[in-house]
Every structure is written in structure tokens, then in C-alpha cells.
Design a protein around this motif. Structure first.
Motif, PDB file in Angstrom:
ATOM      1  N   LEU A 176      -5.237   0.339   8.461  1.00 45.68           N
ATOM      2  CA  LEU A 176      -4.583   1.639   8.343  1.00 45.68           C
ATOM      3  C   LEU A 176      -5.053   2.557   9.473  1.00 45.68           C
ATOM      4  O   LEU A 176      -6.251   2.763   9.658  1.00 45.68           O
ATOM      5  N   HIS A 221       5.728   0.890   9.683  1.00 50.55           N
ATOM      6  CA  HIS A 221       5.892   2.323   9.945  1.00 50.55           C
ATOM      7  C   HIS A 221       7.007   2.832   9.037  1.00 50.55           C
ATOM      8  O   HIS A 221       8.182   2.588   9.298  1.00 50.55           O
ATOM      9  N   ASP A 267      -0.654   0.161  -1.762  1.00 46.20           N
ATOM     10  CA  ASP A 267       0.615  -0.567  -1.764  1.00 46.20           C
ATOM     11  C   ASP A 267       0.741  -1.588  -0.633  1.00 46.20           C
ATOM     12  O   ASP A 267       1.423  -2.612  -0.797  1.00 46.20           O
ATOM     13  N   GLU A 268       0.102  -1.325   0.500  1.00 45.35           N
ATOM     14  CA  GLU A 268       0.234  -2.246   1.634  1.00 45.35           C
ATOM     15  C   GLU A 268      -0.936  -3.216   1.741  1.00 45.35           C
ATOM     16  O   GLU A 268      -0.997  -4.018   2.658  1.00 45.35           O
ATOM     17  N   VAL A 327      -0.813  -0.563  10.102  1.00 45.36           N
ATOM     18  CA  VAL A 327      -0.085   0.349   9.226  1.00 45.36           C
ATOM     19  C   VAL A 327      -0.167   1.732   9.866  1.00 45.36           C
ATOM     20  O   VAL A 327      -1.231   2.359   9.894  1.00 45.36           O
ATOM     21  N   THR A 338      -0.540  10.133   1.026  1.00 45.10           N
ATOM     22  CA  THR A 338       0.010   9.042   1.842  1.00 45.10           C
ATOM     23  C   THR A 338      -1.039   7.971   2.085  1.00 45.10           C
ATOM     24  O   THR A 338      -0.746   6.758   1.995  1.00 45.10           O
ATOM     25  N   LEU A 381       0.220   5.678  10.653  1.00 47.51           N
ATOM     26  CA  LEU A 381       0.043   6.889   9.845  1.00 47.51           C
ATOM     27  C   LEU A 381       0.260   8.083  10.759  1.00 47.51           C
ATOM     28  O   LEU A 381      -0.591   8.400  11.588  1.00 47.51           O
ATOM     29  N   ASP A 397      -1.609   5.906  -1.090  1.00 47.23           N
ATOM     30  CA  ASP A 397      -0.465   5.045  -1.382  1.00 47.23           C
ATOM     31  C   ASP A 397      -0.413   3.844  -0.441  1.00 47.23           C
ATOM     32  O   ASP A 397      -0.162   2.709  -0.868  1.00 47.23           O
ATOM     33  N   LEU A 398      -0.649   4.082   0.842  1.00 45.54           N
ATOM     34  CA  LEU A 398      -0.606   2.982   1.804  1.00 45.54           C
ATOM     35  C   LEU A 398      -1.750   1.998   1.569  1.00 45.54           C
ATOM     36  O   LEU A 398      -1.552   0.779   1.645  1.00 45.54           O
TER      37      LEU A 398
END
Length: 544
Positions: A231, A43, A272-273, A256, A265, A258, A268-269
Motif C-alpha cells: 500500500l 488504482h 479488502d486488497e 496499491v 480509505t 493511494l 479499507d484497502l
């Protein structure tokens, strides 16, 4: 002497060694024991491992017990997709209480109704929603203990409504709290309210057994291996996030969080994650695909996307594939714990043309492994309709992932379970291979001149038009025909198309009487989960 007792029953009773109530709470305990250092929750800059996730959930349970919360008490939450929402899915039932998660876009009157109907004892609320919750509390008859959550990653300016702060409250609890499984797996675990588009919403009660089985079925259906990264594009308040808050613990996956659905966002998540799975309504796909070029990211893997509601148009499926997503169509209702039907893809369909594949993907599919039976019946006689892909009937469910019933509403419960089936209210057909396909909600079918018109069938044609971004078709009263199809259409940016163009386009692809007689260009009203609010459009059509 023959006692009449089977030898397979005599002396073979259930006991503490060979029987335990099924509950998804056991999934988190195992994950913390086997994978304590694996990241459970992301988070913002926060990283929480499974050891800590389990300890904090037990602290929440302990702190709630300290307030006198116990079996069958209701703990209501008004939270977005943040860590406390995940902790509540475990900590509240660990205290033997029932979790009631509310839609964060509700108005004060409906929030007040739910708090009263659920007899909320405790309310955990995010400061982002302080204004509407404050108004709701002023209307409600109940007076729950209010606990405010202040998000350290995304601070909110809403006022504090109670005397307790969530983080401070958690710290009063015992991280070694000695929780136990429910006395009976049929005990209530959560309470979810239907959308209430006609009258007050109904409270759908889930039990521990159903949550356990649906959570496992999600893992199987989504082909989740060890440590997937999920996500949260789907609101956790919606059918308890389709039970995925519990599913991830089975495979020690990473949540993840949100807080807000924003394209930059999300991209990107995902990139990147290392996101592997996400769920959501078609609006989530549109948000990803319509992101600005500088917001989109290249993906080095295929990401699994599970969607419900209306089947995605062929063009959207193709665009998602190009962007790196494999889309699987699910179907369900609040009353069946979210998704209980999946369009299970068959390898031989890979050889079909893109158009033929889209036709296959448009079908809702077959039952989840946790669902005992799924069929299409005549709603009056309860006789099966022919499996011809044409004869209309009502989609019905039966099994362990069907709700206990509606809270304090035996009449509605009896009606929903008439004849030993859960009546979905959805009209559909059954194809020769057993796959079902929705054609409409019973209340959305259009009867024009005595002929039934499926609004979904008309919408599917509209979605094929290159200028149409979203469409919904409802009945408009007509003196001559009784009702005629009225289309509400949201165009793509820069589109230039006339009402007559769309009507002609539909007539080229449908029987003439099925084509819309009226087209209204507008932004379609949607729920917080991305579903088009047809009840609002029906009112607009009546007023035309």
C-alpha cells in the motif's frame, strides 16, 4: 614470457555474454515475462497486470524519445501516488533520461528553482496541482513540454497547462519499444531534491547500480515473498518511494495506489486488497490508530509496517501490535536512496519486557545488506567513537547506495564526502553490539551552559506522557545559559495538562538542566512526509 598480467585477467575480459550494467529496469522486464497476468497495479477500480505495466512503460519511453528526449535529459513529474508515477520510474530511464519527481506540497518558487536547476525538458503534471505549477512555470526560466495527467478514478478540476494529455501521449508510443540497459550502471537514473530547510535545496543524483541494489535490499529487509501487496502510504516522490517502485517488480508484487492519506480509505484497502506491507512516517501510524471506530477493520493477518524518522513511542508500538501491525524501524536519508539502516530484530529480544523491547526498537540499527559500511566517527578527526552507547559522534555511510553527489554543486559534494565517508549530519552513538542510535541532528543539538542536550532524548520523555500526541524540542536563546530546551507539544484530544505539569514530568525522568524551560501547546508543522519542521519551530522559539 611474463607479461605481468594475472592469469585470472588474461583473456577473461568483460563482454556482452558475461556482463550487463545493473539497472532496476530489468526487474520489470522479468516480471512481465514470468508473471504477465499477475496484478501489478490497483488504482480505484483499475487493475493493471505486469504485461500491461511493462507495455505502457515502454510506450512512455517511446513517446518521450519521439519528443527528442534522450540521455541525461531531465523529465520532471508532479504526481501523487498514481499509476503514471510508477510508469515514469521505468519509462523515463528506458528513454535514457533522468526522472525528477517533485514534492507535491512545494510552493511555486521552489518548484521553479528545481525545474531550472534540473533543466527540465518535459514536465508531467497532475491537474490537481495546476494552480501552483502554473505559477511556477511563470517564474521559471526553462520552458518544458507540459503533459497533463487527468486521473480517471479521481477527476480533478484543475486547468490543463499543456497541449498534451498523458493518456493520449502514451498511446503515441510503441509498446514494443526497443529500450536497452544504460551504457554504464553509474549513469544517473533519478534526481531528488533535499528539503531545503536552509537555503535552496540540493539535487541528489542516484545511479542505476544503487537503485538496483537498494531495491533488492528492500525485498530482503522486508522479507517479501512472492506477490506481496504493498500500500502506497509513502509518497513516491520521497527518495523515489524508498526505491519500492522497483522492489515490487522483483517479486511480482502488487502496488496499491493511494492518492490521499485518509484513515477510512487506508483501512479499507488494507483489509479488502490483502495488503501485506506499507511504509511511512509516524504520522501514518497515528492516522491509522486515531481513526474513528467505524472506520477501523479487523485484519486476518499481521501486516508489516516500516517506519522512519523518530522512533515510535512504546504506547504506539503496543497499539500497532494490537491493531495487527508489526513495526520495523528504518533509518536513512535522501543521499542514501532512502532507508539504508534497519533495526534488525533478534529472536532473543522477544523474551525482554515491553519496556526493554521498546528501548531496543528505539535504536536505528545496523546497515542494510546493500550498504558496505556504517559507523559513528568524530566529525573532525574521523576517528571511531567508543562503542559504549554514550559517546556522541556523527553517523557516516560508505558504499554503493550512497548518491553520486549533488547536481552542479561540487563544493557541497566534496564536503559531504570528506575523508571517504558520507557525512550524514546526524549525531548518534554506537552500542556495544554495533547498533547505532541517533541522538540528534548536528544543527538540532542544544548547548545549554556548555552542556550538550539531545533534543531526541527530551522528546522521548515527553512522548511517554499519556496526554502527549506529538512533541518536538528545539533550542531557545537564553541570556544566561546561551540556549535552553523549548518544547512544542501537540496534545491528544480531550487532554488537560499544564506547562508546569510537563516540565515536572521531564524533571522526574531527566537531569534537571535537560528539562524544557518552556512548553508551547500547538499543532506541530509537518512536511508532506510527516516529518516535524524543526526549522519553523526554531524561528518560533526565537520570537518567544
Amino acid at each position: 614470457m611474463d607479461t605481468g598480467v594475472s592469469p585470472f585477467a588474461r583473456g577473461l575480459e568483460k563482454n556482452a555474454a558475461n556482463f550487463a550494467a545493473l539497472s532496476p529496469l530489468s526487474f520489470l522486464a522479468r516480471a512481465a515475462d514470468v508473471f504477465p497476468e499477475v496484478t501489478a497495479i490497483i488504482h480505484g477500480s483499475q487493475r493493471t497486470d505486469y504485461r500491461t505495466f511493462y507495455r505502457r512503460s515502454r510506450q512512455l519511453a517511446s513517446a518521450l524519445a519521439g519528443l527528442g528526449v534522450g540521455k541525461d535529459d531531465t523529465v520532471s513529474v508532479m504526481l501523487s501516488n498514481v499509476p503514471p508515477m510508477l510508469e515514469a520510474h521505468y519509462g523515463v530511464p528506458m528513454a535514457r533520461a533522468v526522472l525528477h519527481s517533485m514534492n507535491t506540497r512545494l510552493d511555486a518558487a521552489i518548484i521553479a528553482f528545481q525545474l531550472d536547476h534540473a533543466n527540465a525538458k518535459v514536465l508531467i503534471t497532475d491537474r490537481e496541482y495546476a494552480s501552483v505549477v502554473k505559477e511556477a512555470l511563470s517564474i521559471a526560466s526553462v520552458n518544458p513540454i507540459v503533459i497533463d495527467y487527468s486521473d480517471p478514478e479521481f477527476p480533478q478540476e484543475g486547468e490543463r497547462l499543456g497541449s498534451l494529455d498523458y493518456e493520449n501521449f502514451i498511446q503515441t508510443g510503441d509498446p514494443e519499444f526497443n529500450w536497452s540497459l544504460p551504457d554504464d550502471e553509474w549513469d544517473a537514473i533519478t534526481l531528488n531534491y533535499t528539503s531545503g530547510t536552509t537555503g535552496n535545496p540540493k539535487g541528489v543524483v542516484y545511479h542505476h547500480r544503487g537503485a538496483y541494489l537498494l531495491a533488492q535490499a528492500n525485498v530482503i529487509t522486508a522479507a517479501m515473498g512472492k506477490h506481496p501487496v504493498y500500500l502506497w502510504t509513502l509518497p513516491m516522490f520521497h527518495c523515489n518511494g524508498w526505491c519500492f517502485p522497483w522492489s515490487l517488480s522483483i517479486v511480482a508484487g502488487t502496488h496499491v495506489c493511494l492518492r490521499w492519506v485518509r484513515p477510512d480509505t487506508m483501512w479499507d484497502l488494507i483489509a479488502d486488497e490483502g495488503v501485506t506491507h506499507l511504509c511511512g512516517a509516524p504520522i501514518i501510524m497515528s492516522t491509522l490508530l486515531n481513526a474513528a471506530p467505524d472506520q477501523k477493520r479487523e485484519l486476518d493477518r499481521e501486516v508489516e509496517f516500516f517506519t522512519a524518522a523518530a522512533p515510535p513511542p512504546e504506547s504506539v508500538l503496543a497499539a500497532m501490535k494490537t491493531a495487527g501491525f508489526n513495526v520495523t524501524h528504518l533509518y536513512g536519508l535522501t543521499e542514501v536512496y532512502g532507508p539504508a539502516v534497519v533495526n534488525d530484530w533478534k529472536r532473543e529480544w522477544d523474551a525482554l519486557s515491553i519496556e526493554e523491547q521498546a528501548q531496543k526498537k528505539a535504536r536505528q540499527g545496523v546497515r542494510y545488506v546493500a550498504l558496505e559500511d556504517l559507523t559513528v566517527l568524530d566529525p573532525e578527526t574521523l576517528d571511531p567513537v567508543p562503542s559504549d552507547g554514550e559517546t556522541l559522534g556523527e553517523v557516516m555511510f560508505r558504499g554503493n547506495v550512497v548518491m553520486k553527489g549533488y547536481l552542479k554543486n561540487p563544493e557541497a559534494t566534496d564536503k559531504a564526502f570528506r575523508g571517504g565517508w558520507f557525512h550524514s549530519g546526524d549525531l548518534g552513538v554506537r552500542h556495544p553490539d554495533g547498533y547505532i542510535q541517533l541522538k540528534d541532528r548536528s544543527k538540532d543539538i542544544i548547548i545549554s551552559g556548555g552542556e550538550n542536550i539531545s533534543s531526541i532524548e527530551v522528546e522521548e520523555v515527553l512522548y511517554k506522557h499519556s496526554d502527549v500526541q506529538a512533541a518536538a524540542v528545539v533550542a531557545r536563546p537564553d541570556e544566561k545559559w546561551g540556549e535552553t530546551p523549548c518544547a512544542f507539544v501537540e496534545l491528544k484530544p480531550g487532554a488537560d495538562v499544564l506547562e508546569t505539569d510537563l516540565i515536572s514530568f521531564c524533571k522526574n525522568h531527566l537531569a534537571g538542566f535537560k528539562a524544557p524551560k518552556t512548553v508551547v501547546f500547538c499543532e506541530l508543522p509537518k512536511t508532506s512526509t510527516g516529518k516535524i519542521q524543526k526549522f519553523a519551530l526554531r524561528e518560533q522559539a526565537k520570537a518567544l
